[in-house]
Design a protein around this motif. Structure first.
Motif, PDB file in Angstrom:
ATOM      1  N   HIS A  75       0.853  -1.204   0.000  1.00 58.60           N
ATOM      2  CA  HIS A  75       0.000   0.000   0.000  1.00 58.60           C
ATOM      3  C   HIS A  75       0.883   1.247   0.000  1.00 58.60           C
ATOM      4  O   HIS A  75       1.481   1.602   1.021  1.00 58.60           O
ATOM      5  N   HIS A  77       1.423   5.313  -2.145  1.00 58.99           N
ATOM      6  CA  HIS A  77       0.931   6.344  -3.093  1.00 58.99           C
ATOM      7  C   HIS A  77       2.155   7.138  -3.541  1.00 58.99           C
ATOM      8  O   HIS A  77       2.553   8.091  -2.873  1.00 58.99           O
ATOM      9  N   LYS A 139      -0.407   3.381  -6.138  1.00 62.29           N
ATOM     10  CA  LYS A 139      -1.753   3.839  -6.500  1.00 62.29           C
ATOM     11  C   LYS A 139      -1.700   5.145  -7.284  1.00 62.29           C
ATOM     12  O   LYS A 139      -0.804   5.956  -7.087  1.00 62.29           O
ATOM     13  N   HIS A 232      -9.629   1.482   1.033  1.00 64.68           N
ATOM     14  CA  HIS A 232      -9.233   2.300   2.184  1.00 64.68           C
ATOM     15  C   HIS A 232     -10.444   2.320   3.120  1.00 64.68           C
ATOM     16  O   HIS A 232     -11.434   3.001   2.836  1.00 64.68           O
ATOM     17  N   HIS A 255      -6.078   0.066   6.498  1.00 64.71           N
ATOM     18  CA  HIS A 255      -6.176   0.952   7.673  1.00 64.71           C
ATOM     19  C   HIS A 255      -6.821   0.195   8.836  1.00 64.71           C
ATOM     20  O   HIS A 255      -6.178  -0.100   9.806  1.00 64.71           O
ATOM     21  N   ASP A 306       1.876   2.804   3.539  1.00 62.43           N
ATOM     22  CA  ASP A 306       0.977   3.883   3.110  1.00 62.43           C
ATOM     23  C   ASP A 306       1.784   5.093   2.653  1.00 62.43           C
ATOM     24  O   ASP A 306       1.337   6.236   2.783  1.00 62.43           O
TER      25      ASP A 306
HETATM   26 ZN   LIG Z   1      -3.514   4.973   1.372  1.00 61.84          ZN
END
Ligand SMILES: [Zn+2]
Length: 394
Positions: A75, A77, A139, A232, A255, A306
């Motif tokens: 995960h 970004h 992502k 998410h 999460h 994340d």
């Molecule tokens: Zn995220």
């Protein structure tokens, strides 16, 4: 073909080897001591006691240190421009986190050239590799137009096969007064442009982002285009995200900070992995999810960074392991499993997160005698060597 990839290497003198294959060693980590691993090209060819290791073209002496599968960061970004130092500084000086800060990065990302975004992503992937991450998901979600989302995924796909369409990160600023119109775009023209470059579809199901019905529409549209969902879910508040993820057969619910007993039971009774992202709680000074509660219920737990410029700007899986042990009730063994095999489960991969014959030769050698040092020595750079598909990267 590079001659190097056709040669075999024996890594011997491994003081402690995490295989994540209980058939090969002790406990869920499949731990072996005084072990060796033979790498043939990009693949693990043999695992066992050092004394029994077959001959190979080359020999690497681990000198008693610990070897484990490379981290699987499921995960992140990483296609963006700009940073949010000022926002972080303000938050750490007393302000609270809301989903809206994403729009700052959207503006900077739209203004960036393809080359800038590609160079940023390459830098973050390199940064992750240096810390032992050998598989990383990436992502979209900072473009929020048809062209900018498709471009983000095109760029990401050049660096990783684990690309996720997150047009539904927040409602694009142009649609602030027409969120239904934005959902139509995300499930229509934007999906058409993005699906060819994506493996996964994701949505930020949260107050201030997308509600349960919108999230269902977005994920269902993605599924119809051949993408597999991940969500998410339940980050900032209780909500429908986890139940929706389980109902739609998502690979992971990410999460999982605010869970009811029903949410925990749903995860435990499903194939959906609970992916915990302690960097987000750390960086927003928020309450941590309980890894212990999920594990005790029987859920599969993954740990991931994340990594993003707003709420968790770390690419360090070792940091996540340390926080999960200190703050989320996980044992060091559980946290290391979650950061390797757990991440692989969250990406539905069987070729990574494990050191076994036939697996990809993604390996992390620590400057330490045990994987426990990842939690025991927080903040200390412990990477001694990294192999990705058999190629020495660090
Ligand atoms: Zn995220």
């Amino acid at each position: 073909m590079n001659a190097r990839t056709t040669r075999t290497t024996v890594i011997t003198g491994i003081g402690s080897l995490v295989t994540n294959d209980p058939g090969q060693g002790a406990g869920p980590l499949g731990l072996l001591t005084d072990a060796a691993v033979v790498v043939d090209g990009g693949t693990v060819a043999w695992v066992g006691p050092a004394a029994d290791a077959p001959a190979a073209d080359e020999r690497f002496d681990a000198e008693g240190r610990a070897l484990l599968p490379g981290f699987v960061d499921s995960h992140a970004h990483l296609v963006f421009a700009g940073d949010r130092t000022a926002e972080f500084n303000a938050r750490m000086s007393g302000q609270s986190y809301t989903a809206g800060g994403i729009r700052t990065t959207v503006a900077a990302t739209r203004a960036a050239s393809d080359a800038e975004l590609d160079a940023n992503l390459a830098r973050f992937v390199r940064e992750a590799v240096r810390q032992g991450t050998t598989t990383i998901e990436c992502k979209s979600g900072y473009g929020l137009t048809v062209e900018d989302e498709a471009r983000a995924l095109r760029i990401a796909a050049a660096h990783t096969p684990e690309t996720t369409y997150l047009g539904a990160h927040v409602v694009a600023p142009e649609y602030a007064e027409d969120p239904a119109g934005y959902v139509d775009l995300v499930t229509g023209e934007m999906l058409d442009a993005c699906a060819p470059h994506a493996r996964w579809v994701d949505v930020f199901c949260e107050q201030g982002a997308f509600d349960g019905e919108q999230a269902r529409a977005i994920l269902t549209a993605g599924i119809e285009r051949g993408l597999t969902p991940r969500v998410h879910a339940n980050q900032l508040s209780y909500g429908p995200g986890v139940q929706l993820a389980v109902e739609l057969g998502a690979a992971s619910a990410d999460h999982c900070t605010h869970l009811t007993d029903e949410d925990v039971a749903a995860l435990a009774g499903s194939r959906t992995v609970a992916t915990l992202l302690p960097g987000a709680e750390f960086s927003t000074r928020a309450e941590y999810p309980s890894g212990r509660r999920l594990l005790d219920a029987g859920a599969v737990v993954a740990l991931s960074t994340d990594c993003n410029p707003g709420s968790s700007f770390t690419s360090s899986m070792a940091f996540c392991i340390a926080v999960a042990v200190r703050e989320m009730g996980m044992t060091p063994d559980e946290a290391v499993w979650a950061a390797t095999a757990g991440g692989a489960r969250a990406l539905r991969r069987t070729d990574v997160g494990v050191v076994a014959p036939g697996a990809r030769a993604d390996l992390l050698l620590l400057d330490a005698p045990s994987h426990v040092h990842l939690a025991y020595r927080p903040g200390v750079p412990l990477t001694a060597a990294v192999w990705r598909a058999g190629v020495r990267e660090v």
